[in-house]
Design a protein around this motif. Sequence first.
Motif: not given
Ligand code: B12
Length: 213
Positions: A54, A68, A104, A106-107, A109, A148, A179, A181, A199
């Motif tokens: 992406f 997702a 949601d 990551g949350k 998870l 998150s 937490g 990213a 994570n």
């Molecule tokens: C899937 C995804 C989406 C999906 C979400 C679906 C869903 N139901 O969650 C959809 C398509 C809806 C989406 C929408 C958007 N997204 Co998005 N998305 C992603 C993506 C590819 C993956 C996120 C994910 O699920 N990762 C997998 C999980 C397992 O990891 P995680 O969330 O990081 O969680 C882990 C840790 O962070 C931690 N953690 C998380 N929460 C917590 C809480 C606590 C307390 C603790 C201790 C740990 C912890 O533990 C988790 C598990 O190990 C990321 C890219 C990325 N590499 O992160 C972009 C990303 C986050 N999105 C991005 C963007 C820009 C958007 C949009 C604005 C796009 C748009 N133009 O419409 C919209 C915003 C919508 C909104 N208002 O929220 C950007 C954010 C850029 C920034 N710097 O802000 C990213 C980084 C992509 C990019 N590089 O451009 N997105």
Amino acid sequence: MIMADLDKLYEAVLGGKLEPAVAVTNEAISEGADPQSIINEHMIPAMEEIGKRFEQGSAFVPNLLMSARAMKGCLDILKPLMAGSETASKGKIVIGTVKGDLHDIGKNLVAAMLEGCGFEVVNIGVDVPREKFVDALKESKADILCMSALLTTTMSYMKDVVDAIVESGLRDCVKIMVGGAPLNENFARSIGADGYSTNANGAVVLAKSLMNA
Ligand code: B12
């Protein structure tokens, strides 16, 4: 011996294919595979890869949504298998994604892992305003709040929530973990949180240590 082809699970989550993802997950589970390893070794790497594509412009929002959906379908199967592995509650946790943010995976998870490791978890969803966090804490009498945020534009709202908790007089009754990213340890400290982890495994370790503190 696991015969299920877990590379296919990676491919299915990456390709946003729900049915094959669920089929391989079910097969692996029936063969005794460990739910946590399935998530950590196959599903999270697939989400990381789709995120990378992406960013590079070779995948688009619909691809993210499909991946997702596939990930969630598998998590729904794995979650009940992780829950209840330990009996007595280690503590109560409220978890939510902050206002303006709909991410949601990551949350959920983190919530699933905490549940699997013996915490009682109240998951209040996404796009959660500060009042709703405070109300949930009052209602549940939780020991820990988990927040998150996945967007640089929404992470600052975590400070608003911390302030609301201070204003409500609850700050001394609850530990706060954050937490997502875009966060880091310094940011967590700067908003007055008690802990941060990159994570879900780390979230469990942190929650356990905060309960003993
Ligand atoms: C899937 C995804 C989406 C999906 C979400 C679906 C869903 N139901 O969650 C959809 C398509 C809806 C989406 C929408 C958007 N997204 Co998005 N998305 C992603 C993506 C590819 C993956 C996120 C994910 O699920 N990762 C997998 C999980 C397992 O990891 P995680 O969330 O990081 O969680 C882990 C840790 O962070 C931690 N953690 C998380 N929460 C917590 C809480 C606590 C307390 C603790 C201790 C740990 C912890 O533990 C988790 C598990 O190990 C990321 C890219 C990325 N590499 O992160 C972009 C990303 C986050 N999105 C991005 C963007 C820009 C958007 C949009 C604005 C796009 C748009 N133009 O419409 C919209 C915003 C919508 C909104 N208002 O929220 C950007 C954010 C850029 C920034 N710097 O802000 C990213 C980084 C992509 C990019 N590089 O451009 N997105």
